[in-house]
Design a protein around this motif. Structure first.
Motif, PDB file in Angstrom:
ATOM      1  N   ASN A  47       0.854  -1.181   0.000  1.00  0.00           N
ATOM      2  CA  ASN A  47       0.000   0.000   0.000  1.00  0.00           C
ATOM      3  C   ASN A  47       0.894   1.236   0.000  1.00  0.00           C
ATOM      4  O   ASN A  47       1.764   1.380   0.865  1.00  0.00           O
ATOM      5  CB  ASN A  47      -0.895  -0.037   1.251  1.00  0.00           C
ATOM      6  CG  ASN A  47      -1.725   1.221   1.403  1.00  0.00           C
ATOM      7  OD1 ASN A  47      -1.917   1.969   0.442  1.00  0.00           O
ATOM      8  ND2 ASN A  47      -2.212   1.470   2.601  1.00  0.00           N
ATOM      9  N   LYS A  49       1.008   5.251   0.191  1.00  0.00           N
ATOM     10  CA  LYS A  49       0.311   6.516   0.446  1.00  0.00           C
ATOM     11  C   LYS A  49       1.161   7.623  -0.185  1.00  0.00           C
ATOM     12  O   LYS A  49       2.252   7.922   0.292  1.00  0.00           O
ATOM     13  CB  LYS A  49       0.160   6.759   1.946  1.00  0.00           C
ATOM     14  CG  LYS A  49      -0.821   5.806   2.598  1.00  0.00           C
ATOM     15  CD  LYS A  49      -1.095   6.204   4.043  1.00  0.00           C
ATOM     16  CE  LYS A  49      -2.234   5.397   4.630  1.00  0.00           C
ATOM     17  NZ  LYS A  49      -1.985   3.938   4.669  1.00  0.00           N
ATOM     18  N   ASN A  51       1.709  11.429  -1.185  1.00  0.00           N
ATOM     19  CA  ASN A  51       1.275  12.714  -0.667  1.00  0.00           C
ATOM     20  C   ASN A  51       1.968  13.858  -1.428  1.00  0.00           C
ATOM     21  O   ASN A  51       3.174  14.028  -1.316  1.00  0.00           O
ATOM     22  CB  ASN A  51       1.634  12.754   0.831  1.00  0.00           C
ATOM     23  CG  ASN A  51       0.918  13.870   1.542  1.00  0.00           C
ATOM     24  OD1 ASN A  51      -0.270  14.091   1.321  1.00  0.00           O
ATOM     25  ND2 ASN A  51       1.644  14.596   2.373  1.00  0.00           N
ATOM     26  N   ASP A 171      -2.872   5.211  -2.423  1.00  0.00           N
ATOM     27  CA  ASP A 171      -3.779   6.197  -1.811  1.00  0.00           C
ATOM     28  C   ASP A 171      -3.144   7.556  -2.070  1.00  0.00           C
ATOM     29  O   ASP A 171      -2.079   7.842  -1.532  1.00  0.00           O
ATOM     30  CB  ASP A 171      -3.907   5.956  -0.303  1.00  0.00           C
ATOM     31  CG  ASP A 171      -4.617   4.648  -0.002  1.00  0.00           C
ATOM     32  OD1 ASP A 171      -5.567   4.308  -0.739  1.00  0.00           O
ATOM     33  OD2 ASP A 171      -4.214   3.953   0.943  1.00  0.00           O
ATOM     34  N   HIS A 173      -3.061  11.675  -2.168  1.00  0.00           N
ATOM     35  CA  HIS A 173      -3.612  12.889  -1.589  1.00  0.00           C
ATOM     36  C   HIS A 173      -2.901  14.104  -2.185  1.00  0.00           C
ATOM     37  O   HIS A 173      -1.673  14.198  -2.131  1.00  0.00           O
ATOM     38  CB  HIS A 173      -3.458  12.848  -0.051  1.00  0.00           C
ATOM     39  CG  HIS A 173      -4.200  13.935   0.630  1.00  0.00           C
ATOM     40  ND1 HIS A 173      -3.868  14.430   1.858  1.00  0.00           N
ATOM     41  CD2 HIS A 173      -5.280  14.654   0.224  1.00  0.00           C
ATOM     42  CE1 HIS A 173      -4.693  15.402   2.182  1.00  0.00           C
ATOM     43  NE2 HIS A 173      -5.562  15.560   1.216  1.00  0.00           N
ATOM     44  N   THR A 195      -8.482  13.670  -3.191  1.00  0.00           N
ATOM     45  CA  THR A 195      -8.014  12.365  -2.703  1.00  0.00           C
ATOM     46  C   THR A 195      -8.557  11.224  -3.566  1.00  0.00           C
ATOM     47  O   THR A 195      -9.747  11.200  -3.877  1.00  0.00           O
ATOM     48  CB  THR A 195      -8.481  12.153  -1.242  1.00  0.00           C
ATOM     49  OG1 THR A 195      -8.101  13.307  -0.482  1.00  0.00           O
ATOM     50  CG2 THR A 195      -7.856  10.923  -0.623  1.00  0.00           C
ATOM     51  N   GLU A 197      -8.031   6.821  -4.756  1.00  0.00           N
ATOM     52  CA  GLU A 197      -7.474   5.505  -4.459  1.00  0.00           C
ATOM     53  C   GLU A 197      -7.378   4.750  -5.782  1.00  0.00           C
ATOM     54  O   GLU A 197      -8.306   4.797  -6.579  1.00  0.00           O
ATOM     55  CB  GLU A 197      -8.440   4.791  -3.500  1.00  0.00           C
ATOM     56  CG  GLU A 197      -8.009   3.419  -3.070  1.00  0.00           C
ATOM     57  CD  GLU A 197      -9.120   2.707  -2.293  1.00  0.00           C
ATOM     58  OE1 GLU A 197      -9.518   3.197  -1.214  1.00  0.00           O
ATOM     59  OE2 GLU A 197      -9.589   1.673  -2.799  1.00  0.00           O
TER      60      GLU A 197
END
Ligand SMILES: [Zn+2]
Length: 456
Positions: A47, A49, A51, A171, A173, A195, A197
């Motif tokens: 996973n 993330k 940013n 994910d 953002h 945001t 996914e």
């Protein structure tokens, strides 16, 4: 009852995520490291993330990865940049870049020796490649190439290797940037205005993922559908930052080629096809293939679509298998020729074990070798007939050259090992130098890092 259910569910996930036997078959061998050994890993879930921070004009990735090792040793993965921090099974650890035994590539090895089993590590890493903040938003891509070493996803995020299928999720953002578009070959869900996914199919490897984000209004896009052999309506998206007129010839070409390839090799093996048209012709370049996606120009798009069947439908498990799909694609480019003899040789499948890049003899000499195979198979439907059965058998599976030889022998009930030894493993020529009677085709040369920057 409940724990039984949990076990049953987790078993299902384990199978779905290709964690077991299949990926082990092509796993790279351990090599000596620090009085012990470095052991390759089987990633299960990853996973990421991601940013993007427009205020700081920077971006970071926090990766949480569950993986399995089958031997005791220092776990191997790859990431070109130095990570900011790493936690392994809850403890802070470090990592080092290590050269493989024949110096064919560099990998990243964790500093802690672990027992076989399931482990989890968390890494933080800045994104510094192929990213540009602008007034209207951010442009960022995780584009790859297989003609240079260490230019798969390890350029951006921590990953394993081509033998390994992993369930990957991004994910994303954008921190207040509400004008972003994402092109990706996974299932995109918008969570809110900044945001998203993206869940990629479980069979993806380090060479499958296509990810490109850019601000809306900075590109043009067309979309149409192909009705597949199996009845699906497959969306085809073409987008470009060039003049929109460059997209006009794509619809005819892609619909015609889709029908041709499905007739020969079966239903298109992905849920969609995405084309990013870039102005590559000035550089005399082709493109780069992903699973159901490509960065290319009109001249090379058929070749790249072919790779969604061979290359990213059935995938190379390592650098020594990278020649197969380029040879097959170039054989089609040259009009499916047949030849009774071949002079010269190559060592396309006998580079040192940890080699990750594709031997460029694949395009010229490789396609001539396929023409030779074609003549050997002419009484049983030719290579196309073998290729469609090979694709059906090996779909979504990373394969080695050895498995390719095994499959063609099984299909034809003929012996091919000597032919591969002579022309592909180069057993009669000096190791690691190659000579061929065929000049490589320049149009499918791939983009280098500097050129990728220009088309972002
Ligand atoms: Zn190609």
């Amino acid at each position: 009852m409940k724990s039984n259910l949990i076990i049953a569910i987790s078993l299902l996930f384990t199978i779905a995520a290709y964690s077991n036997q299949d990926d082990q078959k092509n796993m790279l061998s351990p090599f000596p490291h620090m009085d012990s050994q470095a052991v390759f890993t089987d990633f299960i879930n990853a996973n990421y993330k991601i940013n993007y921070d427009p205020t700081k004009q920077s971006a970071t990735v926090l990766a949480e990865i569950e993986f399995v090792t089958y031997q005791k040793g220092f776990p191997v993965f790859d990431l070109v940049r130095e990570p900011t921090s790493i936690q392994l099974d809850g403890f802070e650890v470090s990592s080092t870049s290590v050269q493989t035994p024949s110096n064919e590539t560099t990998v990243r090895v964790l500093s802690t020796e672990i027992e076989p089993g399931t482990h989890r590590f968390i890494l933080e890493i800045p994104i510094t490649d192929l990213i540009r903040f602008e007034e209207s938003g951010v442009s960022s891509a995780f584009w790859v190439t297989d003609l240079e070493d260490r230019k798969f996803l390890e350029r951006y995020i921590p990953v394993s290797f081509e033998y390994d299928r992993v369930s990957m999720r991004f994910d994303i953002h954008f921190n207040g940037l509400t004008n972003q578009k994402i092109f990706a070959n996974g299932k995109i869900t918008q969570i809110n205005s900044d945001t998203f996914e993206v869940q990629f199919p479980d069979h993806y490897t380090v060479s499958s993922v296509y990810f490109h984000t850019l601000p809306k209004g900075t590109y043009h896009q067309i979309e149409f559908h192909h009705t597949s052999l199996d009845g699906r309506s497959i969306p085809i998206t073409v987008y470009t930052k060039e003049n929109p007129s460059v997209m006009s010839p794509y619809k005819d070409t892609l619909l015609r080629t889709m029908t041709e390839l499905e007739t020969d090799y079966g239903a298109f093996p992905h849920e969609q096809f995405i084309v990013y048209h870039a102005n590559l012709s000035d550089w005399g370049l082709g493109g780069m293939e992903y699973s159901g996606a490509t960065v290319t120009n009109h001249r090379s798009v058929q070749h790249e679509l072919f790779h969604s069947f061979f290359g990213r439908g059935v995938q190379p498990a390592n650098g020594n298998a990278g020649w197969i799909d380029e040879a097959l694609a170039s054989w089609r480019d040259r009009g499916y020729q047949s030849r009774d003899s071949l002079s010269g040789s190559s060592t396309m499948a006998s580079h040192p074990e940890y080699t990750r890049k594709t031997d460029t003899n694949a395009y010229g000499f490789g396609s001539s070798f396929v023409a030779l195979l074609e003549s050997k198979l002419k009484n049983i439907g030719g290579m196309k007939s073998f290729m469609s059965s090979f694709l059906a058998k090996r779909l979504y599976t990373p394969i080695s050259t050895e498995q390719f030889v095994q499959d063609i022998e099984e299909f034809s009930q003929m012996k091919f090992q000597d032919l591969f030894d002579k022309y592909i493993y180069g057993k009669e020529i000096q190791q690691f130098s190659s000579q061929t009677d065929v000049i490589n085709i320049p149009i499918h040369k791939k983009l280098n890092a500097e050129q990728l920057e220009k088309i972002l």
